[in-house]
Scaffold this active site. Structure first.
Site, PDB file in Angstrom:
ATOM      1  N   ARG A  44      -0.711  -0.749  -4.436  1.00  0.00           N
ATOM      2  CA  ARG A  44      -1.136  -0.728  -6.079  1.00  0.00           C
ATOM      3  C   ARG A  44      -0.074  -0.634  -6.733  1.00  0.00           C
ATOM      4  NH1 ARG A  44      -6.547   2.155  -4.744  1.00  0.00           N
ATOM      5  NH2 ARG A  44      -7.816   0.412  -3.941  1.00  0.00           N
TER       6      ARG A  44
ATOM      7  N   GLY B 267      -4.534   4.408  -0.787  1.00  0.00           N
ATOM      8  CA  GLY B 267      -4.459   4.014  -2.399  1.00  0.00           C
ATOM      9  C   GLY B 267      -4.589   5.905  -2.635  1.00  0.00           C
TER      10      GLY B 267
ATOM     11  N   ILE C 119      -2.354  10.202   3.812  1.00  0.00           N
ATOM     12  CA  ILE C 119      -0.366  10.935   4.245  1.00  0.00           C
ATOM     13  C   ILE C 119      -0.277  11.823   3.722  1.00  0.00           C
ATOM     14  CG2 ILE C 119       1.819   9.963   2.576  1.00  0.00           C
ATOM     15  CD1 ILE C 119       0.661   7.843   1.968  1.00  0.00           C
ATOM     16  N   GLY C 120      -0.785  12.299   3.176  1.00  0.00           N
ATOM     17  CA  GLY C 120      -0.764  13.780   2.505  1.00  0.00           C
ATOM     18  C   GLY C 120      -1.727  15.061   3.722  1.00  0.00           C
TER      19      GLY C 120
ATOM     20  N   ASN D  73     -19.758   3.150   4.013  1.00  0.00           N
ATOM     21  CA  ASN D  73     -18.027   3.428   3.483  1.00  0.00           C
ATOM     22  C   ASN D  73     -17.777   2.347   2.624  1.00  0.00           C
ATOM     23  OD1 ASN D  73     -16.440   4.344   1.883  1.00  0.00           O
ATOM     24  ND2 ASN D  73     -16.509   5.988   2.324  1.00  0.00           N
TER      25      ASN D  73
ATOM     26  N   ASP E 198       2.475   0.469   5.239  1.00  0.00           N
ATOM     27  CA  ASP E 198       1.983   1.911   6.051  1.00  0.00           C
ATOM     28  C   ASP E 198       3.764   2.905   5.583  1.00  0.00           C
ATOM     29  OD1 ASP E 198       2.137   2.949   8.209  1.00  0.00           O
ATOM     30  OD2 ASP E 198       0.584   1.867   9.022  1.00  0.00           O
ATOM     31  N   MET E 199       3.452   3.960   5.133  1.00  0.00           N
ATOM     32  CA  MET E 199       4.277   5.403   5.540  1.00  0.00           C
ATOM     33  C   MET E 199       4.561   5.158   6.465  1.00  0.00           C
ATOM     34  SD  MET E 199       6.091   6.982   2.879  1.00  0.00           S
ATOM     35  CE  MET E 199       4.939   6.902   1.746  1.00  0.00           C
ATOM     36  N   ARG E 200       4.211   4.822   7.662  1.00  0.00           N
ATOM     37  CA  ARG E 200       4.981   6.107   8.863  1.00  0.00           C
ATOM     38  C   ARG E 200       6.590   4.625   9.259  1.00  0.00           C
ATOM     39  NH1 ARG E 200      -0.555   5.187  12.452  1.00  0.00           N
ATOM     40  NH2 ARG E 200      -0.860   3.912  10.767  1.00  0.00           N
TER      41      ARG E 200
ATOM     42  N   LYS F 265     -17.328   2.407   6.466  1.00  0.00           N
ATOM     43  CA  LYS F 265     -17.720   2.704   7.707  1.00  0.00           C
ATOM     44  C   LYS F 265     -19.211   3.352   8.014  1.00  0.00           C
ATOM     45  CE  LYS F 265     -12.421   4.449   6.505  1.00  0.00           C
ATOM     46  NZ  LYS F 265     -12.009   5.380   5.846  1.00  0.00           N
TER      47      LYS F 265
ATOM     48  N   ARG G 124     -21.188   5.242  -0.628  1.00  0.00           N
ATOM     49  CA  ARG G 124     -20.269   5.421  -1.303  1.00  0.00           C
ATOM     50  C   ARG G 124     -20.356   4.151  -2.168  1.00  0.00           C
ATOM     51  NH1 ARG G 124     -14.479   4.110  -0.338  1.00  0.00           N
ATOM     52  NH2 ARG G 124     -13.255   4.700  -2.560  1.00  0.00           N
TER      53      ARG G 124
ATOM     54  N   HIS H 265     -11.739   8.046  -6.594  1.00  0.00           N
ATOM     55  CA  HIS H 265     -11.952   9.648  -5.211  1.00  0.00           C
ATOM     56  C   HIS H 265     -12.820  10.871  -5.732  1.00  0.00           C
ATOM     57  CE1 HIS H 265      -7.608   7.377  -4.319  1.00  0.00           C
ATOM     58  NE2 HIS H 265      -8.505   7.337  -3.479  1.00  0.00           N
TER      59      HIS H 265
ATOM     60  N   GLU I  21     -14.819  13.125   2.857  1.00  0.00           N
ATOM     61  CA  GLU I  21     -16.206  12.204   1.781  1.00  0.00           C
ATOM     62  C   GLU I  21     -17.618  11.380   2.626  1.00  0.00           C
ATOM     63  OE1 GLU I  21     -13.121   9.599  -0.566  1.00  0.00           O
ATOM     64  OE2 GLU I  21     -13.474   8.505   1.002  1.00  0.00           O
TER      65      GLU I  21
ATOM     66  N   GLY J  41      -3.597   8.511   0.397  1.00  0.00           N
ATOM     67  CA  GLY J  41      -3.091   7.209   1.024  1.00  0.00           C
ATOM     68  C   GLY J  41      -3.119   6.157   1.260  1.00  0.00           C
TER      69      GLY J  41
END
Length: 400
Positions: A237, A208, A327-328, A11, A279-281, A18, A88, A176, A377, A206
């Site tokens: 983005r 993305g 994130i979700g 991936n 980074d959301m954190r 990955k 992928r 996705h 995935e 995430g």
């Protein structure tokens, strides 16, 4: 790990590659996973699950990172029978609408599709070719992120620009798709076939981020469009913006097309609004003292809430809402803020369940089942590779 037949999945992303190995049995069993992360950074690392991260020499490009991944994968495969390599591929264009075996004709077709996705396709094609060189006698299988959405209604695919562009492949594709394939399968496994045929909104959030609406087990709409930069704001983005901005910035700041594209994909979203981090954190930790971080978080949640409302209108209501992605699945505060105020749609979150990261965060009597579901995935890729090499999956009718 010796003697067993295994499937390797690869991936390739913009800054990481990955890999995972699965024992080829039913159900598939993941035996190892890892990645080269930080490609192009000063501190790239090789990570293998269950082991400390290993610093590696500066890896400035995906070719050298891909070789590192393949060397590690070959080491892990030693003593096993490798039966397939699954890849992928982010963009299949209008041609590739299901997983299929990779051959010279497909590689040539993917090279022709590079203008659709110049960020991902060249990297992914190079990784496929490196894997074919490393494992020349092993079948290689491509799984396309765009394929999940290919049966969306025509009205959801068309862009409101001159119609002749649609015949040239300029349509809304959605992305996705491997994640959404997995999530929809999990809904059926956990809640039954009837639930999987219901009105479902899936939010893959995430770095993305996108959302998808599904009814009767089929895609109805999605937030991303012609490129992965559209839809809701993401890590770097921009999401949906006024196309007139490109002309305005070209006039006022002489920004070129390439510079605007770079800004929209790598300097916008959470990073652009906060001016500090994608980074959301970090943004959640800083929002109380930094109004820019607060604006970034608010814009992210606002756009997702809007899209859920729009999909509710498209579907005629919602039976299930699924949060996934980094994130979700891992940030209760974002789930709570997105769902706050959506009670009129039947979407209610139980604060304790949400804080605890329960699999279902809606109350027992809730009209809408709100699930938290990590995605996978790689297992979708491995299943397709196993099925195609066993001759189980229906062969593609694509003729690149």
């Amino acid at each position: 790990m010796t003697g067993a037949g295994v499937i390797l999945t690869l991936n390739g992303g913009s800054s990481s590659i990955k890999f995972a190995l699965f024992a080829a049995q039913t159900p598939l069993v993941r035996v190892v996973s890892g990645a080269v992360e930080g490609i192009g950074s000063a501190n790239p690392q090789l990570r293998v699950a269950g082991k400390p991260a290993t610093a590696i020499a500066a890896t400035s490009d995906h070719d050298s990172a891909g070789e590192l991944v393949l060397v590690e994968a070959e080491r892990q495969v030693a003593g096993c029978k490798l039966i397939a390599v699954g890849h992928r591929i982010v963009h299949g264009g209008p041609v590739f609408v299901r997983p299929q075996r990779i051959g010279p004709a497909m590689l040539a077709a993917l090279r022709r599709l590079r203008p659709l996705d110049p960020e991902h396709l060249p990297v992914e094609v190079a990784l496929v070719m490196a894997a074919m060189r490393r494992f020349p006698d092993i079948p290689q299988v491509a799984c396309f992120d765009t394929a999940f959405h290919h049966t969306m209604p025509r009205v959801a695919k068309l862009l409101p620009i001159p119609l002749h562009y649609a015949s040239e492949g300029v349509i809304r594709y959605g992305f996705h798709g491997l994640s959404y394939t997995y999530l929809l399968g999990e809904v059926e496994r956990l809640d039954g076939a009837a639930a999987a045929r219901g009105r479902i909104v899936m939010a893959h959030l995430g770095s993305g981020a996108s959302l998808a609406a599904v009814y009767d087990g089929k895609p109805v709409d999605t937030s991303m469009g012609f490129t992965p930069a559209s839809g809701v704001p993401m890590g770097t983005r921009c999401g949906d913006i006024d196309p007139g901005l490109a002309a305005y910035l070209a006039r006022t700041e002489t920004i070129s097309t390439a510079a605007f594209d770079h800004m929209a994909n790598f300097e916008s979203g959470l990073l652009g609004l906060s001016e500090t981090s994608a980074d959301m954190r970090e943004l959640l930790a800083r929002e109380a003292t930094d109004p820019r971080a607060a604006d970034a978080v608010l814009s992210f949640c606002y756009a997702i809430k809007q899209r859920i409302g729009a999909f509710a209108a498209t579907l005629g209501g919602i039976d299930s809402l699924i949060f996934s992605g980094g994130i979700g699945a891992n940030t209760p505060a974002i789930r709570a803020r997105v769902c706050d105020g959506l009670g009129f749609l039947g979407i209610v979150v139980d604060a304790r369940r949400n804080a605890d990261g329960a699999a279902i965060v809606s109350p027992d009597a809730g009209a809408v089942v709100v699930r938290v579901m990590p995605t996978d995935e790689e297992v979708v890729i491995a299943r397709a590779a196993r099925d195609l090499t066993d001759g189980v999956a229906e062969p593609s009718t694509a003729t690149p």
